[in-house]
Design a protein around this motif. Structure first.
Motif, mmCIF file in Angstrom:
data_model
loop_
_atom_site.group_PDB
_atom_site.id
_atom_site.type_symbol
_atom_site.label_atom_id
_atom_site.label_comp_id
_atom_site.label_asym_id
_atom_site.label_seq_id
_atom_site.Cartn_x
_atom_site.Cartn_y
_atom_site.Cartn_z
ATOM 1 N N UNK A 208 0.854 -1.190 0.000
ATOM 2 C CA UNK A 208 0.000 0.000 0.000
ATOM 3 C C UNK A 208 0.897 1.249 0.000
ATOM 4 N N UNK A 209 0.582 2.187 -0.882
ATOM 5 C CA UNK A 209 1.310 3.465 -0.894
ATOM 6 C C UNK A 209 0.293 4.603 -0.778
ATOM 7 N N UNK A 210 0.735 5.753 -0.234
ATOM 8 C CA UNK A 210 -0.180 6.899 -0.103
ATOM 9 C C UNK A 210 -0.311 7.638 -1.429
ATOM 10 N N UNK A 211 0.816 7.723 -2.149
ATOM 11 C CA UNK A 211 0.817 8.513 -3.388
ATOM 12 C C UNK A 211 1.538 7.696 -4.461
ATOM 13 N N UNK A 212 0.755 6.975 -5.266
ATOM 14 C CA UNK A 212 1.356 6.016 -6.212
ATOM 15 C C UNK A 212 2.192 6.737 -7.275
ATOM 16 N N UNK A 213 1.781 7.932 -7.642
ATOM 17 C CA UNK A 213 2.546 8.669 -8.657
ATOM 18 C C UNK A 213 3.941 9.006 -8.110
ATOM 19 N N UNK A 214 3.940 9.525 -6.873
ATOM 20 C CA UNK A 214 5.231 9.907 -6.258
ATOM 21 C C UNK A 214 6.102 8.664 -6.055
ATOM 22 N N UNK A 215 5.484 7.572 -5.634
ATOM 23 C CA UNK A 215 6.237 6.336 -5.376
ATOM 24 C C UNK A 215 6.794 5.775 -6.685
ATOM 25 N N UNK A 216 6.009 5.875 -7.749
ATOM 26 C CA UNK A 216 6.490 5.392 -9.063
ATOM 27 C C UNK A 216 7.695 6.217 -9.502
ATOM 28 N N UNK A 217 7.613 7.534 -9.288
ATOM 29 C CA UNK A 217 8.731 8.415 -9.687
ATOM 30 C C UNK A 217 9.968 8.091 -8.857
ATOM 31 N N UNK A 218 9.757 7.863 -7.556
ATOM 32 C CA UNK A 218 10.891 7.538 -6.673
ATOM 33 C C UNK A 218 11.549 6.242 -7.108
ATOM 34 N N UNK A 219 10.735 5.219 -7.366
ATOM 35 C CA UNK A 219 11.297 3.914 -7.745
ATOM 36 C C UNK A 219 12.043 4.015 -9.073
ATOM 37 N N UNK A 220 11.446 4.751 -10.008
ATOM 38 C CA UNK A 220 12.084 4.935 -11.326
ATOM 39 C C UNK A 220 13.453 5.591 -11.135
ATOM 40 N N UNK A 221 13.478 6.612 -10.289
ATOM 41 C CA UNK A 221 14.755 7.332 -10.075
ATOM 42 C C UNK A 221 15.783 6.426 -9.393
ATOM 43 N N UNK A 222 15.287 5.420 -8.703
ATOM 44 C CA UNK A 222 16.203 4.468 -8.021
ATOM 45 C C UNK A 222 16.608 3.315 -8.953
ATOM 46 N N UNK A 223 16.100 3.344 -10.197
ATOM 47 C CA UNK A 223 16.530 2.329 -11.172
ATOM 48 C C UNK A 223 15.630 1.126 -11.286
ATOM 49 N N UNK A 224 14.483 1.136 -10.599
ATOM 50 C CA UNK A 224 13.548 0.004 -10.755
ATOM 51 C C UNK A 224 12.789 0.144 -12.077
ATOM 52 N N UNK A 225 12.472 -0.980 -12.707
ATOM 53 C CA UNK A 225 11.695 -0.931 -13.957
ATOM 54 C C UNK A 225 10.212 -1.093 -13.621
ATOM 55 N N UNK A 226 9.409 -0.102 -14.036
ATOM 56 C CA UNK A 226 7.955 -0.160 -13.805
ATOM 57 C C UNK A 226 7.295 -0.735 -15.058
ATOM 58 N N UNK A 227 6.233 -1.509 -14.827
ATOM 59 C CA UNK A 227 5.603 -2.205 -15.957
ATOM 60 C C UNK A 227 4.504 -1.392 -16.621
ATOM 61 N N UNK A 228 4.283 -0.187 -16.133
ATOM 62 C CA UNK A 228 3.375 0.745 -16.836
ATOM 63 C C UNK A 228 3.816 2.171 -16.485
#
Ligand SMILES: CC[C@H](C(=O)O)C(=O)SCCNC(=O)CCNC(=O)[C@H](O)C(C)(C)COP(=O)(O)OP(=O)(O)OC[C@H]1O[C@@H](n2cnc3c(N)ncnc32)[C@H](O)[C@@H]1OP(=O)(O)O
Ligand code: CO
Length: 133
Positions: free
Chosen positions: A81-101
């Motif tokens: 569960x995340x509070x802000x999925x957009x912010x979390x997606x941006x954070x993960x992307x910046x950390x080098x994780x690959x997002x599937x959408x």
């Protein structure tokens, strides 16, 4: 990431698995839902504060069908569960994780979701889940 929101379990036969997990967890499925976009049928059971999501493929091209073909029944993903999925997606992307959408997409149980590729998450398919307001 606040907490584990659910554990996704891939199953071959939803009716048989519902009977099995209702016996195992000593509780009844509280919700079933078809998620067309994922070509999956889901069934949810509550175990204390935790949620189990059973997933059956509705077509051979479903991600669940491919998983079952390759690995058989079992734990498929861990959803956080995340509070802000957009912010979390941006954070993960910046950390080098690959997002599937690129954008969050509608998930089951009235949530917005996004997945992280298991190859960048230590072999675990991770799902981000934000309650849809
Ligand atoms: C959204 C509705 C509901 C909700 O909670 O609201 C759901 O949870 S729906 C759940 C089903 N939908 C998804 O899983 C969507 C995201 N998944 C995908 O896009 C694919 O399944 C993907 C990209 C993870 C894998 O795609 P595919 O199976 O076509 O590729 P490969 O078989 O080549 O796999 C690549 C690589 O990843 C390993 N893999 C695949 N699935 C998993 C998994 N569930 N957990 C861990 N690892 C996985 C696979 O073994 C390959 O590794 P390799 O070492 O090359 O064998
Ligand atoms: Co899920």
């Amino acid at each position: 990431m606040n907490k584990i929101e659910h554990i996704g379990i891939a199953v071959n036969d939803m009716a048989a698995s519902v009977a099995l997990y209702e016996k195992l967890l000593n509780t009844a499925v509280y919700k079933t839902e078809t998620v067309e976009s994922e070509q999956v049928q889901t069934a949810f059971l509550q175990s204390g504060p935790n949620k189990i999501e059973l997933l059956e493929a509705l077509s051979p091209d479903s991600a669940i069908a491919k998983f079952l073909e390759k690995k058989g029944e079992g734990i498929h993903h861990v959803a956080f569960e995340v509070d802000d999925i957009i912010a979390e997606m941006a954070r993960l992307k910046s950390e080098g994780f690959i997002l599937l959408s690129d954008e969050p997409k509608p998930g089951a149980d009235n949530k917005m979701v996004c997945f992280v590729h298991p190859k960048t998450a230590g072999g675990v398919l991770v799902e981000l889940v934000q309650g849809r307001s």
